[in-house]
Design an enzyme around this catalytic site. Structure first.
Site, PDB file in Angstrom:
ATOM      1  N   LYS A   1      82.040  59.259  36.557  1.00 33.58           N
ATOM      2  CA  LYS A   1      82.020  57.893  37.369  1.00 33.58           C
ATOM      3  C   LYS A   1      82.042  56.920  36.111  1.00 33.58           C
ATOM      4  CE  LYS A   1      79.228  56.304  41.243  1.00 33.58           C
ATOM      5  NZ  LYS A   1      78.792  54.827  40.869  1.00 33.58           N
TER       6      LYS A   1
ATOM      7  N   ASP B   1      80.158  53.514  34.491  1.00 33.03           N
ATOM      8  CA  ASP B   1      79.287  52.743  34.760  1.00 33.03           C
ATOM      9  C   ASP B   1      79.119  51.040  34.718  1.00 33.03           C
ATOM     10  OD1 ASP B   1      76.616  51.440  35.733  1.00 33.03           O
ATOM     11  OD2 ASP B   1      75.330  52.859  34.583  1.00 33.03           O
TER      12      ASP B   1
ATOM     13  N   TYR C   1      92.097  54.124  40.596  1.00 33.44           N
ATOM     14  CA  TYR C   1      92.353  53.747  42.291  1.00 33.44           C
ATOM     15  C   TYR C   1      93.581  53.207  42.694  1.00 33.44           C
ATOM     16  CZ  TYR C   1      92.031  53.473  47.306  1.00 33.44           C
ATOM     17  OH  TYR C   1      92.378  53.892  48.892  1.00 33.44           O
TER      18      TYR C   1
ATOM     19  N   LYS D   1      75.466  61.501  41.251  1.00 31.83           N
ATOM     20  CA  LYS D   1      74.603  60.751  40.385  1.00 31.83           C
ATOM     21  C   LYS D   1      73.986  61.559  39.360  1.00 31.83           C
ATOM     22  CE  LYS D   1      73.899  56.631  40.867  1.00 31.83           C
ATOM     23  NZ  LYS D   1      74.638  55.354  40.613  1.00 31.83           N
TER      24      LYS D   1
ATOM     25  N   CYS E   1      44.069  35.877  23.715  1.00 31.73           N
ATOM     26  CA  CYS E   1      45.099  36.343  23.021  1.00 31.73           C
ATOM     27  C   CYS E   1      44.380  37.756  22.269  1.00 31.73           C
ATOM     28  CB  CYS E   1      45.394  35.701  21.339  1.00 31.73           C
ATOM     29  SG  CYS E   1      46.140  36.053  20.321  1.00 31.73           S
TER      30      CYS E   1
ATOM     31  N   CYS F   1      43.859  36.245  18.490  1.00 27.85           N
ATOM     32  CA  CYS F   1      43.410  35.245  18.239  1.00 27.85           C
ATOM     33  C   CYS F   1      42.034  34.459  18.747  1.00 27.85           C
ATOM     34  CB  CYS F   1      44.356  33.619  18.014  1.00 27.85           C
ATOM     35  SG  CYS F   1      45.048  33.308  19.143  1.00 27.85           S
TER      36      CYS F   1
ATOM     37  N   CYS G   1      50.321  33.010  23.671  1.00 31.02           N
ATOM     38  CA  CYS G   1      48.982  32.287  23.645  1.00 31.02           C
ATOM     39  C   CYS G   1      49.805  31.006  22.984  1.00 31.02           C
ATOM     40  CB  CYS G   1      48.682  32.802  22.674  1.00 31.02           C
ATOM     41  SG  CYS G   1      47.539  32.430  20.996  1.00 31.02           S
TER      42      CYS G   1
ATOM     43  N   CYS H   1      47.021  31.140  15.713  1.00 31.71           N
ATOM     44  CA  CYS H   1      47.662  32.746  16.165  1.00 31.71           C
ATOM     45  C   CYS H   1      48.315  33.512  14.836  1.00 31.71           C
ATOM     46  CB  CYS H   1      48.457  32.357  17.123  1.00 31.71           C
ATOM     47  SG  CYS H   1      48.256  34.037  17.578  1.00 31.71           S
TER      48      CYS H   1
HETATM   49  S1  IVH Z   1      86.844  55.390  43.766  1.00 33.04           S
HETATM   50  C1  IVH Z   1      87.256  53.986  48.366  1.00 33.04           C
HETATM   51  N1  IVH Z   1      86.214  56.904  41.100  1.00 33.04           N
HETATM   52  O1  IVH Z   1      81.546  53.808  41.859  1.00 33.04           O
HETATM   53  C2  IVH Z   1      86.713  54.339  46.594  1.00 33.04           C
HETATM   54  N2  IVH Z   1      84.880  54.523  41.891  1.00 33.04           N
HETATM   55  O2  IVH Z   1      79.543  53.209  44.014  1.00 33.04           O
HETATM   56  C3  IVH Z   1      87.079  53.641  45.682  1.00 33.04           C
HETATM   57  N3  IVH Z   1      83.182  54.249  39.904  1.00 33.04           N
HETATM   58  O3  IVH Z   1      82.609  50.280  43.835  1.00 33.04           O
HETATM   59  C4  IVH Z   1      86.066  54.104  43.944  1.00 33.04           C
HETATM   60  N4  IVH Z   1      84.039  55.280  38.491  1.00 33.04           N
HETATM   61  O4  IVH Z   1      83.038  50.937  41.597  1.00 33.04           O
HETATM   62  C5  IVH Z   1      86.107  55.534  42.165  1.00 33.04           C
HETATM   63  N5  IVH Z   1      86.307  57.277  39.628  1.00 33.04           N
HETATM   64  C6  IVH Z   1      86.113  56.365  39.900  1.00 33.04           C
HETATM   65  C7  IVH Z   1      84.909  55.520  40.058  1.00 33.04           C
HETATM   66  C8  IVH Z   1      84.573  55.045  41.189  1.00 33.04           C
HETATM   67  C9  IVH Z   1      83.659  53.990  38.883  1.00 33.04           C
HETATM   68  C10 IVH Z   1      82.941  53.078  40.593  1.00 33.04           C
HETATM   69  C11 IVH Z   1      83.095  51.847  41.691  1.00 33.04           C
HETATM   70  C12 IVH Z   1      82.781  51.530  42.848  1.00 33.04           C
HETATM   71  C13 IVH Z   1      81.450  52.686  42.795  1.00 33.04           C
HETATM   72  C14 IVH Z   1      80.927  53.340  44.653  1.00 33.04           C
END
Ligand code: IVH
Length: 667
Positions: A112, A114, A222, A308, A402, A405, A420, A426
């Site tokens: 996933k 970030d 996707y 997560k 501060c 000073c 300050c 200072c």
């Molecule tokens: S699939 C309908 N695959 O996570 C589902 N999402 O909380 C489409 N994200 O909004 C999402 N890595 O921004 C998918 N390998 C991954 C992902 C991913 C990060 C994010 C994405 C989504 C959020 C979901």
């Protein structure tokens, strides 16, 4: 080959090399060869505006035209995923899917990412639109910025569906993030807390040429199209890779829960070696037919879930809180912790940001607190573990005076920080200003460092930046353990700093909010310190980069008698207080001409061209009209400007021609 064919062939070659480099990781040519090819393309495109193409590889350099982020409705809403935090919850998801389908299925496991999610629309193999997630229903059109991201294909390869929407994540790799924050630190701009925030900030920048330099990346995960080749999400992603998309290598299909657990465990540690930030795993039912059968609930699909990772955190004791005073007088509370191991380093301190943050945690000395690093640069305290059987220590109180000073602290309107106000008396503020003045990007007095400044200050030898120029060799040598050689080096680099150009002197003065880049812009626009001192608010606001906050800060700085006295002394010592005479010729070659500037230039900035036009008797105007004499055009002239210029039959002059025009007979 005519120019049109030449342009087409260069574009094709550049797209291919881009793919080899960013997607296949197997470049065939050197960076220099690539750059030379790109320069050739840009040159040809400039000479042949009729061949313009919004998806030419030359758009990767971005443009400094102001972006407009139109709102665009998503054809299919961009949903989020349900989150899970334990293997038990993953097992529940697996069980739900098994019961609902009542037949065999496979789960596609992915990391996933970030960053921020993006939807890319390709029509007939060409990138037509890039839209942020927004609220899931409507997002912002960020196409111009997204076109600068090198790993996003502008044109697809192979047998692509006529209409394809790819969704994925835009990310700032750790390396780009660290470089950006280093630059921001040097410019005294606020740092981004993590790559996600940096990505979000970058994607919404007004100027795509800045986006181009920030080094963003993108992974796609996707696909939406009426004509996908297979029923398997996994196989379709492999197909997407063949079209030129960057698809993660960390994707696997699993059948059993144990295989899924093994995937989770593997990537929980292995993700630390990835170039981008990940915060979990996404599990998706692989068959599209099964996905359809499972469907969606209000907010997320029933066929997918996110797991997560636990942010790395540790419990440790809050020993005490100290308060640090910065160069601008801002007072920051810092937690002193019992040393604890976290993500490979020993953590002893964590920032507590400001009073609001301290109060929101209700911290008491001796509390057991959770420290986390999770992608943030500075460890932070995320919670307190209260043991009801123990008496708590004193509540942490924000200081009222501060710590250095003892001046009473003040709060400015709209800010949560305490300051300050004693900037003249200072010590950390005084030393901080001198240390800022000598840094490399400012006066570059490299013989001196923070420790020597500390010694010079403690000895009463310097108490402001102008005092540096009153130092003598004897005085420096008088400091204990200071050798004559070092002292001579210091004297030499102080002397050399008199050659530092005015823009850096302006930065060195340490005016609040005036970072390196802003100082350069101001110096270029105003030419001298005297002009800046007397500039009206409107004049300051007319400079790119300068908003009300900066304009006000500049005016406050020059209201202070003490600052004026320092500037006068620096001037006496021969520090540059104005820009060097411009190298460009002056004359009346452009007399009576009205010129519009558009696009991105290679040899000079827009401001420089503006000055050249004015130095040569011309005037600059922002919009094309019947009165326009010609358009000075760089790369990526806005398409509307180009069309209008053609309609009005206005010549588009490139920068080389412009430079030779004003340089004629001047050599
Ligand atoms: S699939 C309908 N695959 O996570 C589902 N999402 O909380 C489409 N994200 O909004 C999402 N890595 O921004 C998918 N390998 C991954 C992902 C991913 C990060 C994010 C994405 C989504 C959020 C979901």
């Amino acid at each position: 080959m005519n120019a049109r064919e030449m342009i087409a062939s260069l574009r094709e070659e550049l797209n291919r090399h881009n793919y080899n480099y960013y997607i296949k990781n197997a470049p065939e040519i050197s960076d220099q060869e690539y750059d030379a090819m790109m320069a050739r393309l840009i040159e040809l495109e400039r000479a042949h505006p009729e061949c313009a193409d919004p998806n030419s590889p030359s758009v990767r350099v971005g443009s400094d035209l102001t972006n407009e982020f139109r709102h665009v409705a998503h054809t299919v809403p961009m949903l989020s995923l349900g989150n899970t935090y334990s293997k038990d919850e993953v097992a529940e998801f697996y069980g739900r899917v098994a019961r609902a389908l009542g037949t065999d299925f496979e789960i596609c496991c992915e990391t996933k990412f970030d960053g921020i999610s993006i939807s890319l629309l390709y029509i007939d193999g060409e990138l037509a639109q890039a839209v942020t997630r927004g609220d899931g229903t409507t997002g912002d059109d960020v196409t111009a910025n997204v076109r600068t991201i090198r790993s996003i294909p502008l044109k697809l390869r192979g047998d692509y569906p006529p209409r394809l929407e790819m969704r994925g994540e835009i990310l700032m790799p750790w390396s780009s993030f660290e470089r950006l924050n280093r630059e921001r630190e040097a410019n005294e701009e606020p740092l981004f807390a993590n790559p996600r925030n940096a990505t979000a900030g970058t994607v919404k920048l007004q100027n795509s040429s800045v986006v181009a330099r920030r080094g963003l990346d993108a992974y796609l995960y996707y696909m939406l199209s009426d004509t996908l080749p297979t029923d398997s999400h996994y196989d379709n992603l492999r197909f997407a890779k063949s079209l030129g998309f960057k698809i993660s290598d960390a994707i696997t299909r699993c059948r059993t829960l144990d295989e899924i657990y093994a995937y989770i465990d593997h990537w929980d540690t292995e993700r630390k070696n990835l170039p981008v930030a990940t915060d979990g795993i996404v599990l998706k039912v692989d068959s599209l037919a099964q996905q359809r059968a499972l469907g969606f609930n209000a907010k997320s699909p029933r066929w997918a879930i996110a797991y997560k990772f636990q942010a790395e955190r540790e419990l440790t004791r809050l020993e005490s809180v100290s308060f640090q005073v910065g160069r601008t007088g801002v007072v920051t509370p810092v937690a002193n912790l019992a040393p604890v191991q976290l993500s490979g380093t020993v953590v002893r301190r964590a920032t507590l940001h400001n009073e609001d943050f301290v109060n929101s945690l209700d911290l008491h000395v001796g509390d057991m607190v959770y420290v986390e690093k999770g992608g943030e640069i500075i460890p932070k305290i995320t919670g307190v573990e209260i043991d009801a059987s123990k008496v708590r220590g004193d509540k942490v109180q924000f200081v009222k005076t501060c710590p250095e000073c003892h001046a009473a602290l003040v709060k400015y309107e709209g800010e949560s920080a305490y300051y300050c106000p004693n900037d003249t008396g200072c010590p950390p503020q005084i030393k901080g200003r001198i240390i800022h003045f000598i840094t490399r990007k400012a006066m570059d007095i490299d013989g001196l460092g923070p420790e020597t400044v500390e010694l010079l200050y403690n000895r009463g030898l310097v108490s402001d930046v102008a005092d540096l120029y009153d130092l003598s060799l004897e005085r420096i040598v008088s400091i204990e353990r200071m050798g004559e050689r070092t002292a001579k080096k210091i004297m030499r680099s102080i002397e050399q700093s008199k050659d530092v150009p005015f823009s850096r002197v302006l930065f060195a003065l340490g005016i609040r909010f005036v970072g390196e880049t802003t100082a350069k812009r101001i110096a270029k626009a105003m030419h001298s310190i005297d002009n800046i001192m007397t500039a009206s608010t409107a004049e300051l606001l007319a400079i790119g980069d300068v908003g009300e906050k900066i304009a006000e800060s500049i005016q406050l700085f020059f209201k202070e008698e003490r600052n004026l006295a320092i500037i006068a002394r620096l001037r006496e010592h021969g520090i540059k207080m104005e820009e060097e005479a411009s190298q460009s010729p002056q004359g009346d070659k452009l007399k009576g001409k009205s010129i519009v500037i558009s696009g991105v230039f290679k040899h000079h900035s827009r401001e420089e061209y503006k000055k050249m036009i004015e130095d040569n008797g011309g005037t600059c105007s922002s919009s094309l009209s019947g009165k326009t004499s010609f358009l000075l055009g760089g790369d990526n002239i806005g398409p509307q400007k180009r069309v209008k210029a053609q309609q009005l039959n206005i010549e588009i002059m490139n920068e080389d021609d412009f430079l030779s025009l004003i340089n004629e007979d001047n050599d």
